[in-house]
Design an enzyme around this catalytic site. Sequence first.
Site, PDB file in Angstrom:
ATOM      1  N   ASP A 464      35.708   3.313   2.301  1.00 37.55           N
ATOM      2  CA  ASP A 464      36.886   4.073   1.891  1.00 37.55           C
ATOM      3  C   ASP A 464      37.595   3.407   0.717  1.00 37.55           C
ATOM      4  O   ASP A 464      37.905   4.052  -0.290  1.00 37.55           O
ATOM      5  CB  ASP A 464      37.839   4.193   3.077  1.00 37.55           C
ATOM      6  CG  ASP A 464      38.351   5.609   3.272  1.00 37.55           C
ATOM      7  OD1 ASP A 464      37.895   6.506   2.556  1.00 37.55           O
ATOM      8  OD2 ASP A 464      39.194   5.815   4.154  1.00 37.55           O
ATOM      9  N   ASP A 465      37.887   2.119   0.840  1.00 35.68           N
ATOM     10  CA  ASP A 465      38.528   1.412  -0.265  1.00 35.68           C
ATOM     11  C   ASP A 465      37.649   1.406  -1.499  1.00 35.68           C
ATOM     12  O   ASP A 465      38.141   1.551  -2.627  1.00 35.68           O
ATOM     13  CB  ASP A 465      38.837  -0.024   0.152  1.00 35.68           C
ATOM     14  CG  ASP A 465      40.133  -0.124   0.914  1.00 35.68           C
ATOM     15  OD1 ASP A 465      41.195  -0.199   0.280  1.00 35.68           O
ATOM     16  OD2 ASP A 465      40.094  -0.095   2.157  1.00 35.68           O
TER      17      ASP A 465
END
Length: 727
Positions: A464-465
């Site tokens: 996600d990051d």
Amino acid sequence: MSLTSDPSPATPTTQPTSARPGFLPDRRSRSGRSAVAGPLLVTTRPGLRPGGAAPDFAPPVAEPAASDVKDARGVSDVITPALAAMLAPSATGVAEQAAVATARARDYLLSLQSDEGWWKGELETNVTMDAEDLMLRQFLGILTPQLAAETGRWIRSRQLPGGGWATFHGGPADLSTTLEAYVGLRLAGDAPDAPHMLAAASFVRAHGGLAATRVFTRIWMALFGEWPWDEVPVLPPEMMLLPSWVPLNVYDFGCWARQTVVALTIVGHFRPVRSLGFTIDELKVAGPRPARAPLISWEGAFQRMDAVLRRYQRRPVKVLRDLALRRATEWVVARQEADGGWGGIQPPWVYSIMALHLMGYPMNHPVLVAAIEGLETFTTREQTPEGVVRRLEACQSPVWDTALAVVALADAGLAGSHPAMHKAGEWLVREEVTVPGDWRVRRPNLEPGGWAFEFANDVYPDVDDTAEVVLALQRLLHTGLDDADPSLAGQARGAVERAVNWSVGMRSSNGAWGAFDADNVQRLATKIPFCDFGEVIDPPSADVTAHMVEMLADLGRADHPVTQRAVRWLLDNQEPGGSWFGRWGVNHIYGTGAAVPALITAGVAADHPAIRAAVRWLVAHQRPDGGWGEDLRSYRDEAWVGRGEPTPSQTAWALLALLAADPTNEAVDRGVRWLCATQRPDGGWDEPYYTGTGFPWDFSINYHLYRLVFPLAALGRYVTLTGRSAA
């Protein structure tokens, strides 16, 4: 792994390298300071849409059922007179209001940037963090009266009128949280006969007492002799000796649970008992033991297995136990991060400290000194009329917040050559993770890349990051970074290439993505008696998969088989009413706000049945005042799906989806007007409600920067689409 091919994910057949002590290189502090956990909702640049019609990926989606659009209990749909006046049409049109609001929000966000280039909002959770910090220090013998008093003021301030403590703003009192808060206040010196303590104890007893609390709470009480160790589920250290292909090995657990489990196997071996300095008999309720579940059920089978493990725990095979304890200790030490912590989150940090202490590490050992000092960097202190208040963050989110801030500022018209953007780009490039971590167990041949959530968490970068940072760096590269700093632009491109290869290689076998691990889907791990609180595995989710789809499409790879397979997965996993479930944000508004922009960016047509159904769902769940909100109770009660008090972040997520799929829908203007009307004079917004998710329902998060970055992104895109510019 490269996007030039689509090989099947590799499956290791031997004991992974990372299971052996010492496999992890030393981590460094990339941020240039002592370190002090996400979701994504960002779409492609305003107005940018791939050309050409997309294939029809999914069958038509039915209209939302009546049950999907009913109001949730307790949610007010009344527009106050003050808000009505602000929302009323005026001489200033909504586009002009949006341009002014965008400029205010942009300037306010710029004022919050650190000198090093990062942004970080407070990550607010609940008082179990603070109560457990006091209990940890009592266990270690390092609790001071001053620290206890400061923390006690914070815990006391969060008590509800009925005597309990909730896990999120506006939520119901929670039994386990209340019991731990009560013990924390006793450690802070509060008398058990004080009115607020009597109310708390009454709440605990009325809800079943200590015996009815979750496993983690009972473990804490066992550490102080208030609960028998014989009634705590067994986690034998011998788990460390299981190869990665055997069920219930430690890599079957999600990374957050894995680190906690390994440390607790050591604690459970020693079964220590320390003194609280008081008893909590007033929190115990006598009653019959619960009956065993049927043998043919998973619960019943594991209850009986736990009974067998208890007998083994009393007389383990010494050579195996010694080897397992040594392996577990080496495993824990090898994963300590540059900030002194483990995984950048509170649970494994706390239990790892206790485990190493029990294994004989003295409190002046460098590992434990760094660990205790690191906890202080997660602490916020502020002066109040009652005195200094101290609270502890469960995690910190600088990489996530910085990437979101860059995207929002870019969408508001700030160029990559702007000094603030340049500084943020430099910091993000430095934060790239270039060392292997536990993800190598499932993907042994994959090269490192990507980003973590925190200042220091090299063992666990996450998809996600990584997707969000790539989108942020792409914004910089597309808006002048090449001209401003060719060297930094080259470094950014190299980091993006490594990140794409790593994140694509982290796909699960179904073509979608979880957050931290690939194919972390062993549901057997969720059945053991220990796992009665929160998520313990990391299966693919719609929001993370959507962010990856958006990233790949933004890089011009919408037509690649990897992207299209993920698009198919998203369409196959749309909810019947037209929304998507939100794993890392609350909830269906978050999931839908992630999926719709990603699908549009990947070439799915706006008139595709799935997109039309999503738009209908969003419009149907807009509140009369123009905002959107969804309560955390939607994770347990369908009546709350898409319903709740409006919040700036959730309103922005809905707008981001509508701006991508149906920007002329009248719901867009109404939502934008709501954001403009509720903006504070300083350019920010108030958002007491929790819109972030750690574990659905069980652990909730208020990301304090969400209330700013997402509205800014939505307003910036709206202003661009209407042909305006921020003042």
